[in-house]
Structure formats: structure tokens, C-alpha cells
Design an enzyme around this catalytic site. Sequence first.
Site, PDB file in Angstrom:
ATOM      1  N   HIS A   1      -3.654  18.716   7.688  1.00 54.62           N
ATOM      2  CA  HIS A   1      -2.717  18.876   6.567  1.00 54.62           C
ATOM      3  C   HIS A   1      -3.499  19.320   5.338  1.00 54.62           C
ATOM      4  O   HIS A   1      -4.718  19.148   5.276  1.00 54.62           O
ATOM      5  CB  HIS A   1      -2.037  17.538   6.224  1.00 54.62           C
ATOM      6  CG  HIS A   1      -0.989  17.106   7.194  1.00 54.62           C
ATOM      7  ND1 HIS A   1      -1.284  16.526   8.404  1.00 54.62           N
ATOM      8  CD2 HIS A   1       0.365  17.173   7.130  1.00 54.62           C
ATOM      9  CE1 HIS A   1      -0.157  16.240   9.042  1.00 54.62           C
ATOM     10  NE2 HIS A   1       0.867  16.632   8.293  1.00 54.62           N
TER      11      HIS A   1
ATOM     12  N   LYS B   1      -3.106  15.700   0.951  1.00 56.47           N
ATOM     13  CA  LYS B   1      -2.319  14.661   1.643  1.00 56.47           C
ATOM     14  C   LYS B   1      -3.077  13.338   1.600  1.00 56.47           C
ATOM     15  O   LYS B   1      -4.255  13.271   1.940  1.00 56.47           O
ATOM     16  CB  LYS B   1      -2.016  15.074   3.093  1.00 56.47           C
ATOM     17  CG  LYS B   1      -1.172  14.032   3.826  1.00 56.47           C
ATOM     18  CD  LYS B   1      -0.522  14.572   5.074  1.00 56.47           C
ATOM     19  CE  LYS B   1       0.178  13.506   5.900  1.00 56.47           C
ATOM     20  NZ  LYS B   1       1.373  12.930   5.256  1.00 56.47           N
TER      21      LYS B   1
HETATM   22  N1  LIG Z   1       9.503  13.494   6.011  1.00 60.70           N
HETATM   23  C1  LIG Z   1       9.002  14.726   6.058  1.00 60.70           C
HETATM   24  O1  LIG Z   1       9.464  15.587   6.815  1.00 60.70           O
HETATM   25  C2  LIG Z   1       7.862  15.091   5.165  1.00 60.70           C
HETATM   26  C3  LIG Z   1       7.479  16.416   5.037  1.00 60.70           C
HETATM   27  C4  LIG Z   1       6.471  16.734   4.135  1.00 60.70           C
HETATM   28  C5  LIG Z   1       5.898  15.714   3.393  1.00 60.70           C
HETATM   29  N2  LIG Z   1       6.291  14.440   3.583  1.00 60.70           N
HETATM   30  C6  LIG Z   1       5.755  13.328   2.794  1.00 60.70           C
HETATM   31  O2  LIG Z   1       6.288  13.440   1.475  1.00 60.70           O
HETATM   32  C7  LIG Z   1       5.380  12.886   0.545  1.00 60.70           C
HETATM   33  C8  LIG Z   1       5.148  13.893  -0.584  1.00 60.70           C
HETATM   34  O3  LIG Z   1       4.515  15.053  -0.062  1.00 60.70           O
HETATM   35  P1  LIG Z   1       4.141  16.285  -1.008  1.00 60.70           P
HETATM   36  O4  LIG Z   1       3.448  17.250  -0.152  1.00 60.70           O
HETATM   37  O5  LIG Z   1       5.312  16.714  -1.789  1.00 60.70           O
HETATM   38  O6  LIG Z   1       3.087  15.581  -2.005  1.00 60.70           O
HETATM   39  P2  LIG Z   1       2.733  15.977  -3.494  1.00 60.70           P
HETATM   40  O7  LIG Z   1       1.446  15.314  -3.788  1.00 60.70           O
HETATM   41  O8  LIG Z   1       2.835  17.446  -3.679  1.00 60.70           O
HETATM   42  O9  LIG Z   1       3.897  15.304  -4.362  1.00 60.70           O
HETATM   43  C9  LIG Z   1       4.009  13.926  -4.622  1.00 60.70           C
HETATM   44  C10 LIG Z   1       4.570  13.733  -6.020  1.00 60.70           C
HETATM   45  O10 LIG Z   1       4.794  12.355  -6.258  1.00 60.70           O
HETATM   46  C11 LIG Z   1       4.422  12.068  -7.586  1.00 60.70           C
HETATM   47  N3  LIG Z   1       4.101  10.649  -7.760  1.00 60.70           N
HETATM   48  C12 LIG Z   1       2.896  10.058  -7.810  1.00 60.70           C
HETATM   49  N4  LIG Z   1       3.033   8.740  -8.002  1.00 60.70           N
HETATM   50  C13 LIG Z   1       4.346   8.490  -8.086  1.00 60.70           C
HETATM   51  C14 LIG Z   1       5.127   7.321  -8.276  1.00 60.70           C
HETATM   52  N5  LIG Z   1       4.581   6.131  -8.446  1.00 60.70           N
HETATM   53  N6  LIG Z   1       6.470   7.434  -8.262  1.00 60.70           N
HETATM   54  C15 LIG Z   1       7.041   8.633  -8.093  1.00 60.70           C
HETATM   55  N7  LIG Z   1       6.355   9.765  -7.928  1.00 60.70           N
HETATM   56  C16 LIG Z   1       5.026   9.702  -7.922  1.00 60.70           C
HETATM   57  C17 LIG Z   1       3.219  12.955  -7.842  1.00 60.70           C
HETATM   58  O11 LIG Z   1       3.012  13.136  -9.220  1.00 60.70           O
HETATM   59  C18 LIG Z   1       3.625  14.225  -7.127  1.00 60.70           C
HETATM   60  O12 LIG Z   1       4.302  15.085  -7.999  1.00 60.70           O
HETATM   61  C19 LIG Z   1       4.136  12.505   1.362  1.00 60.70           C
HETATM   62  O13 LIG Z   1       4.218  11.152   1.705  1.00 60.70           O
HETATM   63  C20 LIG Z   1       4.260  13.339   2.618  1.00 60.70           C
HETATM   64  O14 LIG Z   1       3.637  12.796   3.728  1.00 60.70           O
HETATM   65  C21 LIG Z   1       7.252  14.111   4.442  1.00 60.70           C
HETATM   66  O1  LIG Z   2       2.608  17.630   4.442  1.00 61.91           O
HETATM   67  C1  LIG Z   2       2.837  16.439   4.681  1.00 61.91           C
HETATM   68  O2  LIG Z   2       2.388  15.518   3.984  1.00 61.91           O
HETATM   69  C2  LIG Z   2       3.655  16.075   5.840  1.00 61.91           C
HETATM   70  N1  LIG Z   2       3.928  14.839   6.059  1.00 61.91           N
HETATM   71  C3  LIG Z   2       4.697  14.330   7.109  1.00 61.91           C
HETATM   72  C4  LIG Z   2       3.863  13.458   8.005  1.00 61.91           C
HETATM   73  O3  LIG Z   2       2.967  12.757   7.497  1.00 61.91           O
HETATM   74  O4  LIG Z   2       4.134  13.409   9.207  1.00 61.91           O
HETATM   75  C5  LIG Z   2       5.421  15.395   7.882  1.00 61.91           C
HETATM   76  C6  LIG Z   2       4.639  16.640   8.029  1.00 61.91           C
HETATM   77  C7  LIG Z   2       4.181  17.164   6.688  1.00 61.91           C
END
Ligand SMILES: NC(=O)c1ccc[n+]([C@@H]2O[C@H](COP(=O)([O-])OP(=O)(O)OC[C@H]3O[C@@H](n4cnc5c(N)ncnc54)[C@H](O)[C@@H]3O)[C@@H](O)[C@H]2O)c1
Ligand SMILES: O=C(O)C1=N[C@H](C(=O)O)CCC1
Length: 381
Positions: free
Chosen positions: A264, A268
Site C-alpha cells: 500500500h 498507510k
Molecule cells: N474500507 C475500504 O474499502 C478502504 C479503502 C481505502 C482505505 N481504507 C481505510 O480508510 C482509512 C483512510 O485512508 P486514506 O487513504 O484516506 O488515509 P489518509 O491518510 O489519506 O486520510 C486520513 C484522514 O484522516 C484525518 N485524521 C487524522 N486524525 C483524525 C482524527 N482523529 N479524526 C478524524 N480524522 C482524522 C487525516 O488528517 C487525514 O486527512 C484507512 O484506515 C484505510 O485503511 C478503507
Molecule cells: O489504501 C488503504 O489504506 C486500503 N485500506 C483497506 C485495507 O486496509 O484493507 C482496503 C484497501 C485499501
Amino acid sequence: MASLSFSLLFRHSETTRRGASRYSSNRGQVFIVQEESRKGRKIVQIMVLVLQNPIVIFRQGNLKQTTFFRSQRESAVVRKKRLLKANLSMCSSITEKVDKAPQKVTFPIVVNGCTGKMGKAVAEAAVSAGLKLVPVSFSSSEESGRVVQVGGMDVKVHGPSGREGILASVCDEFPNVIVVDYTVPAAVNENAELYCKIGVPFVMGTTGGDRERLFKTVEDAKVYAVISPQMGKQVVAFLATMENMAKEFPGAFSGYSLEVIESHQASKLDTSGTAKAVISCFQKLGVSFEVDQIQQIRDPKMQLQMVGVPEEHLSGHAFHMYHLTSPDQTVSFEFQHNVCGRSIYAEGSIDAAIFLHKKVQSNADKRIYNMIDVLREGNMR
Ligand SMILES: NC(=O)c1ccc[n+]([C@@H]2O[C@H](COP(=O)([O-])OP(=O)(O)OC[C@H]3O[C@@H](n4cnc5c(N)ncnc54)[C@H](O)[C@@H]3O)[C@@H](O)[C@H]2O)c1
Ligand SMILES: O=C(O)C1=N[C@H](C(=O)O)CCC1
């Protein structure tokens, strides 16, 4: 004039087996069928399928336009008659598509973590899907007070202080609001506790945190929620298949060794939540493997050279490889799911929010869902 605006809007994409020409645009699809009338006159029928109703049918010649607005009150019989009258029998595959067209749903949505990659992508997808983006988002204390531009809107960013009052006011001002959370693993439990305290339905896309505590919080509060570490439809289907295999054939891979590599973007903060979910299936299939054996790749150089991540996706990708080998090393299996960019998750998150909205409106008994539930009920657009 009509043909000029037509060619500006729609581009030819194929000629169907039935001889109709298909033109597409982001507004919808147009099928043009040319026929000879009994009197030898050329009749051109144009069928426009605008994805979100109405269905508009033009017949050239007299250029008479017939517009049908699909009404929820319209009975199946009336609709069938109408379609027959419109002489659409030759386009049965098209009418099937029309029947499956989703009803337009709209409700207010708050996207927390709008300052991040996923939050921004989800907020933009929400606006494109016609949902009402509430111009408020929770983020870190460093981001507090910022105004971010998403989906053509100015969204005010709030840090951790005063969140309870802000969320309560949002719920008063925007009835039926749904919250989507894409923040950081360290915020998962606190955020979920706040949503539960206020009683607002939410989609938790953020991975990590104490997952057991998360489920207990939501269960105790009886709040509606979709919780899933993976929102990408096809990846979820793969995960569901793995779960089925584990249920059908427990122990089928006993003795096999497993290697898991996930790559990733360097930013991450946690181990892939999706890999953890897939590994729990392998464990049920008899494989001995612990989550701390996952090989995480966060170094962009390795991602380029070893994993094969396209350079333009170093800042946003999720590559997963699972390699199983039999005890005598004569048999091996490999599974991979490699995603570049964020759109697959953003679209899935909107599907999850729409699904949840319907569950709340129908006062469903079940309150906690995952993405497999969303997929099963066919709510993916
Ligand atoms: N479920 C899915 O399909 C999926 C897909 C992609 C990412 N994710 C997850 O989503 C999350 C975010 O990923 P991302 O790539 O956007 O990360 P990112 O780092 O780009 O964004 C995270 C945001 O959260 C903010 N943040 C930090 N502390 C915080 C707090 N206490 N309260 C609220 N916001 C806060 C940060 O300032 C940042 O803007 C991760 O946990 C990732 O694993 C899940
Ligand atoms: O980019 C990320 O962060 C992602 N988080 C999810 C995971 O931890 O499985 C889904 C895939 C992308």
C-alpha cells in the site's frame, strides 16, 4: 441543429447484434434503430435511456417526443402496456435494463476525513450520486478550521474538540443524515462511540482500531452501521467466495503453508484490513498463519521494482498476494487482488450508504451489516 447537439452529447460506441447503433455519454445511452415502413419510408427510432429516469423516446419523422416518467405508483401491467405501445419489443434487452434501473435515492451525508484521500473520493462520489453532502467534516486537530473544496462545495473541517455538539446540530438540521468515516485507525473507536452516542447511522470504512470494541459499541447502542475494511465490490465478492469455501470445506488446506504480501501507499498506517479478513478464511481452511506474518511493503522503490505498482499509483494502491504451498511442495495456489486508485472503494461506500439509508427507512431488525450483506442484496449500482 438537433443532429449537432446530438453529436456533441453522444459518441458512437457499437452496433448491436440487432442492428441498432449504440451511442453513449455520461448522461446515458441512445439506441438508434433504422427500419423501412410498409410504404418504404425510412423510420428512425431513437431510444434514449437516461440513467436516472425519465426515459425519453423520440421518433424521428414528425420528431414527436414522448416522455415517460416512471412513477412508483404505475403498476407492472400499465408499464408493460406502455412499453408495448411504444413498440419496444425489438429492444427487449434494453427494456430489461430499464426495469433494473435503480430508483433515485437521496439523503444528507457527512464524510469524516474529507481532508484525506478516501474522504475526498467518497465526498465527490456522493455529490455525483446526487446525495446531499453536508459541508462539515471531522479531521485531525492540525486540520481544524480549514475549509476544503470537495465536489464543488466548501466543507468546514473540525478537529476533535466540540464534536458532540457539532454532530448533534448536524443531525437536527439534516434529518436522515448518514455518516461515512474514512479517518485513521487511532480514531475508529472514539468516532464510533460518538456516532453511537448521538444515534446516527454510519458507514465505517476506516480500518484498524480495536475491532471487537467497535462491534460491541455498535451492538450495545443498536445503531445502524455498515462496517467493512473493504468496500470494493469485486474484492468483496472474492472475500465472500473465500468465506463460502471456508464454510463448505473447513480444513481443506490443512498443512499448507501460506505467504501473504500486501503493498500500500507509504502513508498507510496499519496492516491491510482486507488481508486480515482473507487470512481468517485461510485459518478456517486449516492453514496455520498469524497476522504478524504478513509481509507489508510500504517502500515506493520496492513497490515499483518488485511488486509492479504503476508509478502514478504509488500514492494510492492496494496490492495483495496470497501464495499457498502443499506440505510436499508439489501443489501451489496463488490469489491476487490488485487495486490502483480509490474509485472502487468510493463507489462501494456510496452503495453502502444507500443500503443503510434503506435499512433505516424500513426499520430493519438487523442493525450491523458488512459489505457482503450490501453485495448480497444487490445494492451495488
Ligand atoms: N474500507 C475500504 O474499502 C478502504 C479503502 C481505502 C482505505 N481504507 C481505510 O480508510 C482509512 C483512510 O485512508 P486514506 O487513504 O484516506 O488515509 P489518509 O491518510 O489519506 O486520510 C486520513 C484522514 O484522516 C484525518 N485524521 C487524522 N486524525 C483524525 C482524527 N482523529 N479524526 C478524524 N480524522 C482524522 C487525516 O488528517 C487525514 O486527512 C484507512 O484506515 C484505510 O485503511 C478503507
Ligand atoms: O489504501 C488503504 O489504506 C486500503 N485500506 C483497506 C485495507 O486496509 O484493507 C482496503 C484497501 C485499501
